[in-house]
Design an enzyme around this catalytic site. Structure first.
Site, PDB file in Angstrom:
ATOM      1  N   GLN A  23     -13.212   7.452  -4.806  1.00  0.00           N
ATOM      2  CA  GLN A  23     -12.789   6.160  -4.260  1.00  0.00           C
ATOM      3  C   GLN A  23     -11.909   6.367  -3.036  1.00  0.00           C
ATOM      4  O   GLN A  23     -10.693   6.366  -3.118  1.00  0.00           O
ATOM      5  CB  GLN A  23     -12.031   5.341  -5.310  1.00  0.00           C
ATOM      6  CG  GLN A  23     -11.608   3.946  -4.858  1.00  0.00           C
ATOM      7  CD  GLN A  23     -12.775   2.974  -4.762  1.00  0.00           C
ATOM      8  OE1 GLN A  23     -13.772   3.132  -5.463  1.00  0.00           O
ATOM      9  NE2 GLN A  23     -12.645   1.964  -3.925  1.00  0.00           N
ATOM     10  N   THR A 236      -8.748   8.300  -5.557  1.00  0.00           N
ATOM     11  CA  THR A 236      -7.406   8.109  -5.009  1.00  0.00           C
ATOM     12  C   THR A 236      -7.164   6.697  -4.485  1.00  0.00           C
ATOM     13  O   THR A 236      -6.031   6.228  -4.442  1.00  0.00           O
ATOM     14  CB  THR A 236      -7.155   9.064  -3.835  1.00  0.00           C
ATOM     15  OG1 THR A 236      -8.135   8.817  -2.811  1.00  0.00           O
ATOM     16  CG2 THR A 236      -7.211  10.521  -4.275  1.00  0.00           C
ATOM     17  N   ASN A 237      -8.214   6.028  -4.000  1.00  0.00           N
ATOM     18  CA  ASN A 237      -8.108   4.774  -3.249  1.00  0.00           C
ATOM     19  C   ASN A 237      -7.381   4.988  -1.915  1.00  0.00           C
ATOM     20  O   ASN A 237      -6.852   4.047  -1.332  1.00  0.00           O
ATOM     21  CB  ASN A 237      -7.398   3.681  -4.051  1.00  0.00           C
ATOM     22  CG  ASN A 237      -7.883   2.286  -3.694  1.00  0.00           C
ATOM     23  OD1 ASN A 237      -9.038   2.089  -3.347  1.00  0.00           O
ATOM     24  ND2 ASN A 237      -7.001   1.306  -3.766  1.00  0.00           N
ATOM     25  N   TRP A 238      -7.372   6.232  -1.444  1.00  0.00           N
ATOM     26  CA  TRP A 238      -6.731   6.562  -0.168  1.00  0.00           C
ATOM     27  C   TRP A 238      -7.530   5.915   0.969  1.00  0.00           C
ATOM     28  O   TRP A 238      -8.746   5.861   0.887  1.00  0.00           O
ATOM     29  CB  TRP A 238      -6.706   8.092  -0.012  1.00  0.00           C
ATOM     30  CG  TRP A 238      -5.596   8.581   0.846  1.00  0.00           C
ATOM     31  CD1 TRP A 238      -4.314   8.867   0.457  1.00  0.00           C
ATOM     32  CD2 TRP A 238      -5.645   8.865   2.248  1.00  0.00           C
ATOM     33  NE1 TRP A 238      -3.579   9.288   1.531  1.00  0.00           N
ATOM     34  CE2 TRP A 238      -4.360   9.296   2.647  1.00  0.00           C
ATOM     35  CE3 TRP A 238      -6.643   8.767   3.217  1.00  0.00           C
ATOM     36  CZ2 TRP A 238      -4.054   9.642   3.953  1.00  0.00           C
ATOM     37  CZ3 TRP A 238      -6.342   9.120   4.524  1.00  0.00           C
ATOM     38  CH2 TRP A 238      -5.065   9.557   4.881  1.00  0.00           C
ATOM     39  N   HIS A 240      -4.908   3.657   0.841  1.00  0.00           N
ATOM     40  CA  HIS A 240      -4.041   2.621   0.261  1.00  0.00           C
ATOM     41  C   HIS A 240      -3.761   1.500   1.266  1.00  0.00           C
ATOM     42  O   HIS A 240      -2.621   1.283   1.694  1.00  0.00           O
ATOM     43  CB  HIS A 240      -2.731   3.231  -0.228  1.00  0.00           C
ATOM     44  CG  HIS A 240      -2.909   4.435  -1.103  1.00  0.00           C
ATOM     45  ND1 HIS A 240      -3.465   4.365  -2.365  1.00  0.00           N
ATOM     46  CD2 HIS A 240      -2.628   5.755  -0.893  1.00  0.00           C
ATOM     47  CE1 HIS A 240      -3.504   5.578  -2.901  1.00  0.00           C
ATOM     48  NE2 HIS A 240      -3.012   6.434  -2.026  1.00  0.00           N
TER      49      HIS A 240
END
Length: 287
Positions: A23, A236-238, A240
């Site tokens: 992610q 991670t959803n990096w 953010h």
């Protein structure tokens, strides 16, 4: 300008060879944003070197890049990002039931392995097209990433249970109305149906409590992780995009360690980090 905190203590988790972040959102300059401005990340955009630095810092070898809301239906930036990252990357794109075969082939040849359903504000394709997108994804051999307000999950379960494609319930289900035993039972039944996986990612977006340990998400994730550790993936959803101030920016090392603590043992961690995403997203097998 946000400090994206790419230095500091590394995760305590021993990351295995081939660990995959499923992610990540990535953008390159020169691609038009959607006209209404929804989902457009704040400038300056992270550079490809920053993405690679984040991967190195966390011990990630592979990455799945998800089409961001800021580009709506235009997958051009996504294809460029997958190409920029090379063989370690795969992509999840936005399609509809009307996407032509030639475009599906072009996307597949560009490293796209999945289709995104995002039934939340700013999403390009919602649940109204779930079955149509499923048909196109299944025909192409793709998976699907499905995201919506999981409060309605028990009511949506019959539709989700009929999907033909392998699919991932994103972001811990995003059960904004509060997690109940009915939600947990629905998730378990969907997983047991053989087509559904559950993603540990972006717990700060899914919680009705608060950090740093997100007790509501922790309890749900531990229960699902114990029920079917082979059906967990992690991301991670990096970088953010929700964070607009440095002081609000998540500690990625802590979030990684926290997510891994929700799994029963190291074997389950390796499964979630390597073996499951390897099969689900079509990466070469680690030997």
């Amino acid at each position: 300008m946000i400090d994206r905190k790419l230095t500091g203590p590394k995760p305590k988790t021993q990351m295995p060879k081939g660990a995959c972040d499923t992610q990540m959102h990535m953008y390159l300059p020169g691609y038009a944003w959607r006209e209404d401005g929804k989902g457009v990340p704040a400038e300056p955009l992270p550079t490809p070197d920053m993405y690679r630095k984040a991967m190195d810092w966390l011990g990630i070898d592979r990455v799945v890049i998800t089409q961001g809301n800021g580009h709506h239906m235009d997958n051009s930036s996504l294809l460029a990002c997958v190409a920029e990252m090379g063989d370690c990357a795969r992509g999840v794109a936005v399609i509809t039931g009307e996407t032509p075969d030639a475009e599906m082939l072009r996307l597949s040849e560009g490293g796209i392995v999945g289709a995104r359903i995002m039934d939340l504000p700013g999403g390009a394709v919602g649940l109204d097209q779930l079955e149509a997108v499923d048909a196109r994804a299944h025909a192409a051999g793709w998976m699907m990433a499905v995201q919506f307000d999981g409060t309605a999950l028990p009511d949506l379960e019959p539709r989700l249970a009929k999907l033909k494609s392998n699919w991932v319930l994103d972001h811990h289900g995003k059960i904004f109305g509060g997690i109940t035993s009915a939600h947990v039972a629905s998730i378990k039944r969907l997983i047991d149906g053989g087509k559904c996986w559950f993603k540990f990612a972006g717990c700060y977006e899914a919680t009705t409590t608060s950090g740093p340990d997100y007790p509501d998400i922790a309890a749900l994730s531990r229960e699902i992780g114990a029920h079917a550790p082979e059906r967990i993936v992690w991301g991670t959803n990096w970088p953010h995009n929700h964070a607009s101030r440095t002081e609000d920016y998540p500690d990625d090392a802590h979030l990684l360690d926290l997510a891994m603590s929700w799994l029963p043992d190291q074997a389950a961690q390796r499964q979630a980090l390597v073996e499951t995403p390897q099969a689900l997203y079509g990466f070469p097998q680690i030997t």
